[in-house]
Design an enzyme around this catalytic site. Structure first.
Site, PDB file in Angstrom:
ATOM      1  N   HIS A  17       0.819  -1.218   0.000  1.00 14.32           N
ATOM      2  CA  HIS A  17       0.000   0.000   0.000  1.00 14.32           C
ATOM      3  C   HIS A  17       0.854   1.270   0.000  1.00 14.32           C
ATOM      4  CE1 HIS A  17       0.144   0.023   4.556  1.00 14.32           C
ATOM      5  NE2 HIS A  17       0.086   1.329   4.366  1.00 14.32           N
TER       6      HIS A  17
ATOM      7  N   ASP B  23       1.023  -7.646   2.459  1.00 12.95           N
ATOM      8  CA  ASP B  23       1.159  -6.222   2.138  1.00 12.95           C
ATOM      9  C   ASP B  23       2.636  -5.824   1.976  1.00 12.95           C
ATOM     10  OD1 ASP B  23       0.806  -3.524   1.825  1.00 12.95           O
ATOM     11  OD2 ASP B  23      -0.527  -3.267   3.545  1.00 12.95           O
TER      12      ASP B  23
ATOM     13  N   SER C  89       3.992   2.248   8.449  1.00 15.30           N
ATOM     14  CA  SER C  89       3.781   1.271   7.398  1.00 15.30           C
ATOM     15  C   SER C  89       5.093   1.007   6.692  1.00 15.30           C
ATOM     16  CB  SER C  89       2.761   1.768   6.398  1.00 15.30           C
ATOM     17  OG  SER C  89       1.494   1.417   6.822  1.00 15.30           O
TER      18      SER C  89
HETATM   19  N1  ARG Z   1      -4.576   0.693   7.568  1.00 14.48           N
HETATM   20  C1  ARG Z   1      -3.285   0.671   6.949  1.00 14.48           C
HETATM   21  C2  ARG Z   1      -2.619   2.053   7.030  1.00 14.48           C
HETATM   22  O1  ARG Z   1      -3.109   2.911   7.706  1.00 14.48           O
HETATM   23  C3  ARG Z   1      -3.354   0.163   5.552  1.00 14.48           C
HETATM   24  C4  ARG Z   1      -4.009   1.048   4.569  1.00 14.48           C
HETATM   25  C5  ARG Z   1      -4.031   0.577   3.159  1.00 14.48           C
HETATM   26  N2  ARG Z   1      -5.036  -0.412   2.881  1.00 14.48           N
HETATM   27  C6  ARG Z   1      -6.337  -0.153   2.574  1.00 14.48           C
HETATM   28  N3  ARG Z   1      -7.137  -1.147   2.392  1.00 14.48           N
HETATM   29  N4  ARG Z   1      -6.824   1.046   2.455  1.00 14.48           N
HETATM   30  O2  ARG Z   1      -1.954   2.558   6.170  1.00 14.48           O
HETATM   31  N1  GLU Z   2      -1.097   1.477   7.603  1.00 13.02           N
HETATM   32  C1  GLU Z   2      -0.471   2.486   8.391  1.00 13.02           C
HETATM   33  C2  GLU Z   2       0.559   3.309   7.607  1.00 13.02           C
HETATM   34  O1  GLU Z   2       0.387   3.600   6.470  1.00 13.02           O
HETATM   35  C3  GLU Z   2       0.089   1.879   9.580  1.00 13.02           C
HETATM   36  C4  GLU Z   2      -1.029   1.503  10.432  1.00 13.02           C
HETATM   37  C5  GLU Z   2      -1.109   2.411  11.620  1.00 13.02           C
HETATM   38  O2  GLU Z   2      -1.671   3.511  11.540  1.00 13.02           O
HETATM   39  O3  GLU Z   2      -0.574   1.955  12.621  1.00 13.02           O
HETATM   40  O4  GLU Z   2       1.509   3.803   8.127  1.00 13.02           O
END
Ligand code: ARG
Ligand code: GLU
Length: 714
Positions: free
Chosen positions: A85, A220, A649
């Site tokens: 991502h 991921d 991330s």
């Molecule tokens: N929650 C994770 C972060 O904050 C992954 C985000 C990307 N994935 C998604 N399905 N939107 O970045």
């Molecule tokens: N998916 C998040 C990022 O892009 C990390 C998840 C979080 O917020 O801990 O950094």
């Protein structure tokens, strides 16, 4: 797959999690690590091996990826690992309906096949120095404005004092609300090429339904490579550049994990607010988060309908949709988690405890209560306004063009600003569907008109409360607008030649001023600026000053607590243990998932839960190679008690010896309030297991040449 033995283990071991001082979490500055506690918890290396400005250390393998994520080097040839991502925008840019790397994945066969990504950068941290004394020198008896002035000048002087190489820069950032300052020496590499990415059905498996959710089964990860000039120094993209030779790279472990293993995560967490007063948490929980959630909900619903129906829209909006959905869902989890962990109650108790030890804290808390209460309605309007302008793309465009007109009329458009505006706009139009967005914009304006208190609403905007009428109205404006492209291009919506738009700037400005959408937006923007903007910011300055004092008072008074500065996109270390959790009554989460769990979630043809044929075959044939664990299956994701946030991330998760064991990519939903209130019972970070990453590279992608570069610890 949750097996019973692990559940039992999780249940008995949870109290231990609280025993090791993780009550408040912690994102530590790598030059100020609590080595003793880390070793007590199981770490086998020294703090110096993690961060040493003069000798190769782990920090030389950890970079900030493109300003927002983290990545790590895993080979002597600059091979870089980050999240799928995080590389999504680049994978998308190289994709088309014919060459759909998002759907099919991409694997370079050799370095020649790696794809350049102009504009993408990675930042190394060469050194960190605390510079508080010099930055705050002379500010002690000054008022806030004078102090800030002096601080700005001191910062410039301190910067001058650094002896830098030509490819280095120094950035100075406040910590602890301005009670301390740190200088970061940064080296930026600019030639970063795409090496490999699994298909989205692996890299984004579970997509938005599973996002922020445990148990999780997402691969991921994506791979890039840093290139340098022939002296191994940063250079703009050039065919002549060569793979970067790192000072240090991470060995990759494929050893089995156990619950309670020591682990640490090294990366660039973006922003947290752990030291707010109760009143501020209450406002987030009851007012601003719900407002932002409601705006995004409307945008997502309309985008989703068209994306499901039309492939071209799906590709165009994939990245934007994911980004809107991401925080939408996080805020929902955050609100629930704040309630469930009684964050407000706990903060109130904490404030009383502080006051009982130090009566001077009372006026600070009283002042913060007064200021946050006064700021409340303005902050709420700011939340609605910024989310509306962000998610109604037509309004985002109108905002860009409004800024442009102002600069143009002030004679402030030089060729550099113009070029950067043009490149921003051409990127924008490439993935913009004006007809679809007219609908989103109409609905968001209706929501804004409905939810905004009368004193903040532009005159006459009550008429926009009717969503159905709005859709017809905005569609009509959109058809006749230059900013959407539809008027100028006779119905089409893509400015393929952005230079032409700016050929005659006088005429452009005239047309913009007549544009119906520009007029509508200017009512919104002007009212917002007049009623809210100045006020909310002025109150924020007062809050910031008092928050600085409150921070200092907390640190003076609560001597037993080990304080760490809120995240601010600088390099940090967080540590904890591999661990499951008990998020709800009678519910236990194991710490690890396996490929069997992917098959349990498999929905053939589904856009979120499809599984590629080859992975199914590997699973059915139990063709797991050296990547299976003691269960006989390949582990996919695991959780630990590391305190992470957005920006982490792609961060490496390391074991007691400093070997890479996972790739951080998410947190579990029940714990996302850790940005405001870390709760060791529920706050868990989620990582991709290195066994799964290597399994996919080896068995799925057959990209053995990449494995040969790595140092694999078996
Ligand atoms: N929650 C994770 C972060 O904050 C992954 C985000 C990307 N994935 C998604 N399905 N939107 O970045
Ligand atoms: N998916 C998040 C990022 O892009 C990390 C998840 C979080 O917020 O801990 O950094």
């Amino acid at each position: 797959m949750i097996n019973r033995r692990k559940i039992w283990l999780a249940a008995v071991l949870i109290p231990a999690a609280m025993a090791f001082g993780q009550q408040y979490g912690g994102m530590w500055i790598p030059t100020e690590l609590n080595e003793k506690e880390m070793k007590e918890m199981g770490m086998k290396i020294s703090a110096k091996q993690i961060f040493d400005p003069s000798k190769p250390s782990i920090k030389d393998a950890v970079v900030q990826f493109n300003g927002g994520c983290t990545a790590e080097i895993i080979s002597p040839q600059g091979l870089l690992l980050t999240n799928h991502h995080c590389g999504y925008g680049q994978i998308q840019k190289h994709s088309s309906v014919q060459n759909d790397y998002l759907s099919e994945g991409f694997w370079a066969q050799n370095t020649k096949g790696e794809l350049p990504n102009p504009g993408v950068t990675v930042d190394f941290i060469a050194d960190i120095k605390e510079v508080t004394k010099d930055v705050l020198a002379g500010t002690q008896n000054q008022d806030d404005a004078a102090a800030q002035n002096l601080i700005d000048r001191n910062i410039e002087t301190v910067k001058q004092g650094f002896k830098l190489e030509p490819w280095q820069k120094v950035v100075i950032k406040p910590a602890y609300y301005g009670n301390k300052y740190y200088a970061y020496v940064i080296e930026t590499y600019k030639d970063v090429r795409l090496v490999g990415a699994p298909p989205s059905s692996i890299g984004k498996f579970g997509s938005d339904t599973d996002n922020w959710v445990w148990p999780r089964h997402t691969g991921d990860f994506a791979m890039f490579r840093i290139y340098a000039d022939k002296n191994n120094k940063p250079a703009e993209y050039s065919e002549d550049n060569v793979p970067y030779k790192p000072k240090y790279f991470l060995p990759v472990s494929i050893k089995d994990k156990q619950e309670d293993d020591f682990t640490f995560v090294f990366g660039f967490p973006g922003r947290t607010t752990e030291y707010l007063p109760a009143i501020a948490v209450e406002k987030v929980m009851n007012e601003t988060d719900p407002a932002m959630i409601s705006v995004r909900e409307v945008a997502l619903k309309t985008l989703d309908e068209k994306m499901r129906a039309d492939n071209e829209t799906r590709i165009k909006y994939a990245s934007k949709f994911a980004s809107i959905a991401n925080y939408w869902k996080k805020w929902i989890g955050e609100v629930e988690g704040l309630k469930k962990s009684d964050a407000v109650g706990k903060k109130q108790q904490y404030e009383q405890m502080l006051i009982s030890k130090n009566s001077q804290i009372k006026p600070t808390i009283d002042g913060l209560n007064r200021l946050y209460t006064e700021q409340g309605p303005y902050a709420l309007n700011r939340a609605y306004y910024t989310e509306t302008v962000r998610n109604a793309e037509t309004l985002t465009l109108a905002n860009l063009f409004t800024n442009y007109i102002q600069s143009y009329e002030a004679g402030k458009i030089d060729s550099k600003t113009l070029e950067s505006l043009k490149s921003r706009l051409s990127g924008f139009y490439m993935n913009y569907d004006a007809v679809l967005d007219a609908k989103v914009t109409a609905q968001l304006i209706a929501l804004y008109a409905d939810k905004t208190a009368p004193q903040f609403l532009p005159k006459g905007w009550e008429q926009y409360q009717d969503e159905a009428k709005n859709i017809a109205l905005i569609e009509n404006m959109s058809k006749n607008s230059v900013i959407t492209g539809r008027a100028a291009l006779k119905g089409a919506t893509v400015y393929s030649d952005i230079d032409k738009v700016f050929e005659d700037q006088n005429a452009l400005v005239k047309n913009l001023k007549k544009d119906p959408l520009m007029k509508l937006f200017s009512e919104l923007r002007e009212t917002y600026i007049r009623t809210t903007d100045g006020k909310v910011n002025a109150l924020q300055s007062e809050i910031d000053a008092l928050q600085k004092k409150y921070m200092a008072q907390q640190m003076e008074t609560d001597k037993d607590r080990k304080f760490f500065p809120d995240a601010n996109s600088t390099l940090r270390v967080t540590y904890g243990k591999v661990k499951g959790s008990n998020p709800r009554d009678a519910v236990y989460y194991g710490y690890q998932t396996h490929v069997a769990g992917i098959m349990e979630k498999y929905v053939p043809g589904d856009y979120e839960f499809d599984v590629p044929r080859k992975l199914i075959d590997l699973y059915n044939n139990k063709d797991f190679g050296i990547y299976k664990d003691k269960t006989g299956d390949v582990p996919v994701n695991f959780t630990a008690t590391n305190h992470t946030t957005g920006g982490n991330s792609g961060s490496p998760a390391l074991d007691a010896h400093g070997n890479l064991i996972g790739l951080n990519f998410d947190r579990q939903w029940e714990g996302t309030m850790s940005d405001i209130n870390f709760d060791p019972r529920f706050s868990r970070n989620i990582m991709v297991d290195t066994k799964y990453i290597l399994f996919i590279i080896d068995k799925y992608a057959d990209a053995k040449w990449l494995l040969n570069e790595m140092k694999i610890v078996k």
